[in-house]
Motif scaffolding. Structure first.
Motif, mmCIF file in Angstrom:
data_model
loop_
_atom_site.group_PDB
_atom_site.id
_atom_site.type_symbol
_atom_site.label_atom_id
_atom_site.label_comp_id
_atom_site.label_asym_id
_atom_site.label_seq_id
_atom_site.Cartn_x
_atom_site.Cartn_y
_atom_site.Cartn_z
ATOM 1 N N ARG A 115 0.835 -1.203 0.000
ATOM 2 C CA ARG A 115 0.000 0.000 0.000
ATOM 3 C C ARG A 115 0.867 1.249 0.000
ATOM 4 N N SER A 116 0.417 2.238 -0.734
ATOM 5 C CA SER A 116 1.140 3.505 -0.807
ATOM 6 C C SER A 116 0.860 4.324 0.449
ATOM 7 N N PRO A 117 1.718 5.304 0.765
ATOM 8 C CA PRO A 117 1.458 6.176 1.921
ATOM 9 C C PRO A 117 0.095 6.858 1.844
ATOM 10 N N LEU A 118 -0.343 7.220 0.634
ATOM 11 C CA LEU A 118 -1.638 7.873 0.472
ATOM 12 C C LEU A 118 -2.774 6.916 0.820
ATOM 13 N N ASP A 119 -2.643 5.651 0.418
ATOM 14 C CA ASP A 119 -3.664 4.657 0.750
ATOM 15 C C ASP A 119 -3.724 4.419 2.258
ATOM 16 N N MET A 120 -2.563 4.369 2.905
ATOM 17 C CA MET A 120 -2.547 4.162 4.358
ATOM 18 C C MET A 120 -3.158 5.350 5.086
ATOM 19 N N LEU A 121 -2.928 6.558 4.556
ATOM 20 C CA LEU A 121 -3.527 7.748 5.155
ATOM 21 C C LEU A 121 -5.045 7.706 5.001
ATOM 22 N N TRP A 122 -5.523 7.268 3.838
ATOM 23 C CA TRP A 122 -6.960 7.147 3.624
ATOM 24 C C TRP A 122 -7.569 6.113 4.578
ATOM 25 N N ASP A 123 -6.862 5.002 4.799
ATOM 26 C CA ASP A 123 -7.340 3.991 5.745
ATOM 27 C C ASP A 123 -7.551 4.611 7.124
ATOM 28 N N ASN A 124 -6.621 5.444 7.549
ATOM 29 C CA ASN A 124 -6.735 6.110 8.847
ATOM 30 C C ASN A 124 -7.939 7.052 8.884
ATOM 31 N N ILE A 125 -8.194 7.749 7.767
ATOM 32 C CA ILE A 125 -9.350 8.642 7.698
ATOM 33 C C ILE A 125 -10.646 7.849 7.850
ATOM 34 N N VAL A 126 -10.745 6.748 7.133
ATOM 35 C CA VAL A 126 -11.959 5.919 7.183
ATOM 36 C C VAL A 126 -12.172 5.343 8.584
ATOM 37 N N ILE A 127 -11.102 4.839 9.194
ATOM 38 C CA ILE A 127 -11.208 4.272 10.543
ATOM 39 C C ILE A 127 -11.643 5.333 11.547
ATOM 40 N N GLN A 128 -11.040 6.516 11.443
ATOM 41 C CA GLN A 128 -11.376 7.605 12.376
ATOM 42 C C GLN A 128 -12.817 8.070 12.188
ATOM 43 N N TYR A 129 -13.235 8.235 10.951
ATOM 44 C CA TYR A 129 -14.599 8.693 10.666
ATOM 45 C C TYR A 129 -15.622 7.655 11.129
ATOM 46 N N THR A 130 -15.316 6.377 10.910
ATOM 47 C CA THR A 130 -16.193 5.294 11.354
ATOM 48 C C THR A 130 -16.342 5.295 12.870
ATOM 49 N N ALA A 131 -15.227 5.498 13.573
ATOM 50 C CA ALA A 131 -15.267 5.522 15.037
ATOM 51 C C ALA A 131 -16.120 6.684 15.548
ATOM 52 N N ILE A 132 -16.042 7.838 14.880
ATOM 53 C CA ILE A 132 -16.832 9.004 15.292
ATOM 54 C C ILE A 132 -18.328 8.728 15.127
ATOM 55 N N ILE A 133 -18.703 8.163 13.984
ATOM 56 C CA ILE A 133 -20.111 7.861 13.744
ATOM 57 C C ILE A 133 -20.614 6.794 14.718
ATOM 58 N N ARG A 134 -19.825 5.760 14.943
ATOM 59 C CA ARG A 134 -20.238 4.686 15.850
ATOM 60 C C ARG A 134 -20.396 5.196 17.278
ATOM 61 N N ALA A 135 -19.586 6.176 17.660
ATOM 62 C CA ALA A 135 -19.649 6.718 19.020
ATOM 63 C C ALA A 135 -20.978 7.390 19.308
ATOM 64 N N GLN A 136 -21.702 7.818 18.259
ATOM 65 C CA GLN A 136 -22.989 8.477 18.472
ATOM 66 C C GLN A 136 -23.990 7.544 19.149
ATOM 67 N N GLN A 137 -23.909 6.254 18.859
ATOM 68 C CA GLN A 137 -24.796 5.284 19.496
ATOM 69 C C GLN A 137 -24.276 4.861 20.870
ATOM 70 N N ILE A 138 -22.970 4.630 20.949
ATOM 71 C CA ILE A 138 -22.395 4.122 22.193
ATOM 72 C C ILE A 138 -22.486 5.156 23.306
ATOM 73 N N MET A 139 -22.223 6.431 22.985
ATOM 74 C CA MET A 139 -22.151 7.477 24.001
ATOM 75 C C MET A 139 -23.389 8.364 24.031
ATOM 76 N N PHE A 140 -24.462 7.919 23.417
ATOM 77 C CA PHE A 140 -25.689 8.708 23.349
ATOM 78 C C PHE A 140 -26.284 8.932 24.746
ATOM 79 N N VAL A 141 -26.632 10.191 25.047
ATOM 80 C CA VAL A 141 -27.285 10.544 26.314
ATOM 81 C C VAL A 141 -28.738 10.883 26.005
ATOM 82 N N ARG A 142 -29.666 10.110 26.558
ATOM 83 C CA ARG A 142 -31.080 10.229 26.209
ATOM 84 C C ARG A 142 -31.673 11.567 26.652
ATOM 85 N N ASP A 143 -31.525 11.903 27.950
ATOM 86 C CA ASP A 143 -32.049 13.154 28.501
ATOM 87 C C ASP A 143 -31.393 13.404 29.853
ATOM 88 N N GLN A 144 -31.915 14.398 30.596
ATOM 89 C CA GLN A 144 -31.322 14.737 31.888
ATOM 90 C C GLN A 144 -31.454 13.624 32.917
#
Length: 242
Positions: A115-144
């Protein structure tokens, strides 16, 4: 007598180029009836990523390299010809890995080498973005009233019973989530900015450039009015227009 070059080796490269690299080693292996590891070895030895970016075949790239070491080079000191002298370190790195690393780790390393350095950088972007989206369910706070109670310690005695609980109130959980999300978004912004810089320097193929443009559009949709219920607002600052 040297082993004849497999015709599938050239077919694999041709298919990979036709797909612009958008095909996995496993898919190629199944298509050609070869082992996945064989495809990985061909990809590394024939420099497929270089071929894709330069448009030159691997044999041309190899022919252009000048034979022999430059003047004054000491690579072969102590060797009068034939095999490498004792204590030569030619294969130390891979030999060391193969001696101590499990096969699964070695296979991952071989995949990474192709894999080229650019491909590895893209892999990191995808992993990071996926983790951010997944965190919306895991860390969701319903109300007070969304309170979490966790049992930390319990002690049973002959005449007593003791428990220690940890309470996580809604505002504490929300504050923790916002801090974690801010750090994660800063990392994502930095990764995308690095990717953009490499694209602007002409180091990316058209496909590699378009996929980050697609990601920007997806991120932009999350900021459109009426999408508040999606739970996340992403802002990416690229600085001044070039």
């Amino acid at each position: 007598m040297a082993k004849a070059r497999s015709p599938n080796r050239e077919r694999a490269l041709q298919i990979w180029l036709e797909r612009k690299g958008d095909i996995t080693n496993r898919e190629l292996a199944e298509l050609l009836g070869e082992k996945e590891k064989t495809i990985s070895n061909w990809k590394s030895r024939d420099q497929w990523n270089v071929v894709l970016q330069t448009g030159e075949c691997s044999t041309t790239i190899k022919r252009e390299s000048k034979a022999g070491a430059p003047k004054g080079n000491k690579n072969a000191v102590g060797n009068s010809g034939g095999a490498a002298p004792k204590r030569n370190s030619n294969a130390v790195t891979h030999g060391f890995f193969r001696k101590f690393f499990p096969d699964e780790t070695l296979e991952i390393m071989e995949q990474i080498e192709t894999r080229s350095p650019l491909d590895m950088l893209w892999d990191n972007i995808v992993i990071q973005y996926t983790a951010i989206i997944r965190a919306q369910q895991i860390m969701f706070v319903r109300d007070q009233q969304d309170e979490t109670r966790v049992l930390k310690k319990q002690k049973d005695g002959e005449t007593s019973f003791e428990q220690e609980w940890e309470y996580q109130h809604a505002w504490d959980k929300q504050a923790t989530f916002l801090q974690a999300q801010s750090r994660a978004m800063a990392t994502l912004q930095s990764l995308i900015r690095q990717y953009d810089d490499m694209c602007n320097k002409g180091l990316a193929t058209e496909e590699q450039r378009l996929r980050v443009e697609k990601l920007k559009l997806e991120v932009g949709k999350l900021r459109e009015p009426g999408n508040d219920e999606k739970g996340i607002v992403i802002q990416i600052n690229y600085g001044e227009e070039r």
